[in-house]
Motif scaffolding. Structure first.
Motif, mmCIF file in Angstrom:
data_model
loop_
_atom_site.group_PDB
_atom_site.id
_atom_site.type_symbol
_atom_site.label_atom_id
_atom_site.label_comp_id
_atom_site.label_asym_id
_atom_site.label_seq_id
_atom_site.Cartn_x
_atom_site.Cartn_y
_atom_site.Cartn_z
ATOM 1 N N UNK A 138 -0.641 -0.500 1.562
ATOM 2 C CA UNK A 138 0.752 -1.146 0.864
ATOM 3 C C UNK A 138 0.930 -0.597 -0.062
ATOM 4 N N UNK A 139 -0.283 0.159 -1.656
ATOM 5 C CA UNK A 139 0.472 0.165 -2.492
ATOM 6 C C UNK A 139 0.666 2.313 -2.069
ATOM 7 N N UNK A 140 0.874 2.408 -1.211
ATOM 8 C CA UNK A 140 1.358 3.593 -0.666
ATOM 9 C C UNK A 140 2.044 3.932 -0.304
ATOM 10 N N UNK A 141 2.353 2.909 0.934
ATOM 11 C CA UNK A 141 3.690 2.646 1.614
ATOM 12 C C UNK A 141 5.240 2.175 0.906
ATOM 13 N N UNK A 142 4.939 1.199 0.176
ATOM 14 C CA UNK A 142 5.818 0.284 -1.023
ATOM 15 C C UNK A 142 5.935 0.566 -2.099
ATOM 16 N N UNK A 143 4.756 1.641 -2.801
ATOM 17 C CA UNK A 143 4.978 2.204 -4.339
ATOM 18 C C UNK A 143 5.063 3.602 -4.506
ATOM 19 N N UNK A 144 4.151 4.402 -3.754
ATOM 20 C CA UNK A 144 3.815 5.188 -4.216
ATOM 21 C C UNK A 144 5.240 6.202 -3.626
ATOM 22 N N UNK A 145 5.720 5.232 -2.066
ATOM 23 C CA UNK A 145 6.733 6.540 -1.364
ATOM 24 C C UNK A 145 8.417 5.728 -2.691
ATOM 25 N N UNK A 146 8.344 4.795 -3.167
ATOM 26 C CA UNK A 146 9.077 4.312 -3.708
ATOM 27 C C UNK A 146 9.692 4.914 -5.194
ATOM 28 N N UNK A 147 8.003 4.762 -6.162
ATOM 29 C CA UNK A 147 8.722 5.865 -6.898
ATOM 30 C C UNK A 147 8.167 7.413 -6.771
ATOM 31 N N UNK A 148 7.693 7.779 -6.204
ATOM 32 C CA UNK A 148 7.348 9.409 -5.983
ATOM 33 C C UNK A 148 6.164 10.010 -6.082
ATOM 34 N N UNK A 149 5.451 9.151 -7.046
ATOM 35 C CA UNK A 149 4.573 9.538 -7.159
ATOM 36 C C UNK A 149 3.209 8.061 -8.016
ATOM 37 N N UNK A 150 1.570 8.893 -7.702
ATOM 38 C CA UNK A 150 0.904 7.700 -8.748
ATOM 39 C C UNK A 150 1.403 7.683 -10.116
ATOM 40 N N UNK A 151 1.294 8.851 -10.584
ATOM 41 C CA UNK A 151 1.576 8.418 -12.400
ATOM 42 C C UNK A 151 3.075 7.871 -12.559
ATOM 43 N N UNK A 152 4.620 8.259 -11.591
ATOM 44 C CA UNK A 152 5.484 7.108 -11.938
ATOM 45 C C UNK A 152 4.770 6.073 -11.991
ATOM 46 N N UNK A 153 3.936 5.418 -11.001
ATOM 47 C CA UNK A 153 4.079 4.166 -10.556
ATOM 48 C C UNK A 153 3.217 3.762 -11.941
ATOM 49 N N UNK A 154 2.626 4.013 -12.199
ATOM 50 C CA UNK A 154 1.949 3.721 -13.112
ATOM 51 C C UNK A 154 2.318 3.634 -14.729
ATOM 52 N N UNK A 155 3.169 4.575 -14.564
ATOM 53 C CA UNK A 155 4.351 4.098 -15.401
ATOM 54 C C UNK A 155 4.957 3.243 -15.989
ATOM 55 N N UNK A 156 5.116 2.621 -14.445
ATOM 56 C CA UNK A 156 6.061 1.553 -14.622
ATOM 57 C C UNK A 156 5.772 -0.395 -14.557
ATOM 58 N N UNK A 157 4.423 0.557 -13.803
ATOM 59 C CA UNK A 157 3.297 -0.509 -14.566
ATOM 60 C C UNK A 157 2.810 -1.181 -15.526
ATOM 61 N N UNK A 158 2.938 0.281 -16.685
ATOM 62 C CA UNK A 158 2.920 0.295 -18.078
ATOM 63 C C UNK A 158 4.130 -0.886 -18.919
#
Ligand code: ZN
Ligand code: ZN
Length: 277
Positions: A138-158
């Motif tokens: 779900x992390x991959x499909x619903x978050x990484x796909x949404x934000x574009x990359x792992x790093x972009x998910x992390x930026x939003x998380x922080x």
């Protein structure tokens, strides 16, 4: 000797944990020589907060259960008086849409919180709010796909972590940010997170914690996850917290009695190291 405090624990009111009574957790804490124990259950969430109804049922207790939780926690605290100090609290989620949602429920029952762990478990993603700690898929499909990359998910998380800290500054009780690097839960199966990004963002968070008078939940649950294998707080960050006087509180995040205190030995060693740094 160090003051032994397990500051992040769950109970039979957790819908993704064990139904063992609170006493079994407390007995384990006493066996391990703990002096203080914080009961920090997840409070109810707004209706349909995540899109998956099955998952929704597992995330939190129902509204009507909250007063029962407080009653049981307070009774347990009284029963254990003189043997171990018990603090009655919650693990509050930072919900950007309505950050005070859970506090209003707490107020409704006239409760006073002694201890709050405030955490970021959800980010907006595909289909609505998504857990950052549910499954790697779900992390991959619903978050990484949404934000574009792992790093972009992390930026939003922080970003959410920072907003959570600002919000928590107003809480009139002991408070600490929960598992600040929960974003690393699936680090061994997901694309690698840029280490310099983590350093930059966590460094930026330090003065915010100081300003908010908030501590850090040194959460050891990551050691128990095969996809993580480490604590959710880096050692260098602990050293910085010590330098700035930001409280570091051990948190087993136990979801069953045998997990109480797990990772304490690592915490004690890491804290001593941080104090020497
Ligand atoms: Zn949590
Ligand atoms: Zn927790």
């Amino acid at each position: 000797m160090r003051f032994k405090w397990d500051g992040h624990t769950h109970t039979n009111f957790c819908r993704h944990g064990s139904d063992a009574p609170m006493d079994l957790y407390l007995d384990q804490a006493i066996r391990l020589g703990f002096h203080r124990y914080s009961i920090t259950e997840h409070p109810p969430l707004p209706e349909a907060y995540v899109d998956d109804p099955r998952l929704m049922k597992e995330l939190a207790m129902k509204d009507v259960e909250l007063p029962l939780y407080f009653e049981e926690a307070k009774r347990t605290k009284e029963r254990y008086e003189g043997r171990i100090e018990v603090a009655v609290g919650l693990e509050l989620d930072y919900l950007p849409e309505d950050p005070d949602f859970a506090l209003r429920l707490v107020d409704k029952y006239g409760e006073k919180l002694e201890d709050v762990v405030f955490s970021v478990h959800y980010l907006p993603g595909i289909g609505g709010n998504q857990c950052v700690d549910y499954t790697p898929e779900t992390f991959s499909e619903k978050l990484i796909k949404h934000y574009g990359s792992m790093d972009k998910v992390a930026e939003e998380y922080y970003n959410h972590i920072e907003a959570a800290i600002e919000w928590a500054a107003g809480l009139p009780c002991r408070k600490r940010i929960g598992h600040i690097n929960l974003i690393e839960k699936f680090r061994l199966t997901l694309p690698e997170l840029d280490e310099s990004l983590v350093r930059r963002r966590l460094s930026g968070i330090l003065p915010k914690l100081e300003a908010a008078g908030a501590g850090v939940d040194v959460n050891t649950a990551g050691f128990r996850k095969p996809t993580c294998g480490k604590a959710y707080v880096p050692e260098w960050f602990m050293a910085e917290c010590v330098r700035r006087g930001i409280p570091l509180v051990f948190g087993s995040d136990s979801h069953k009695p045998e997990e109480v205190g797990s990772g304490w030995d690592w915490f004690e060693a890491a804290l001593s190291e941080a104090e020497r740094a």
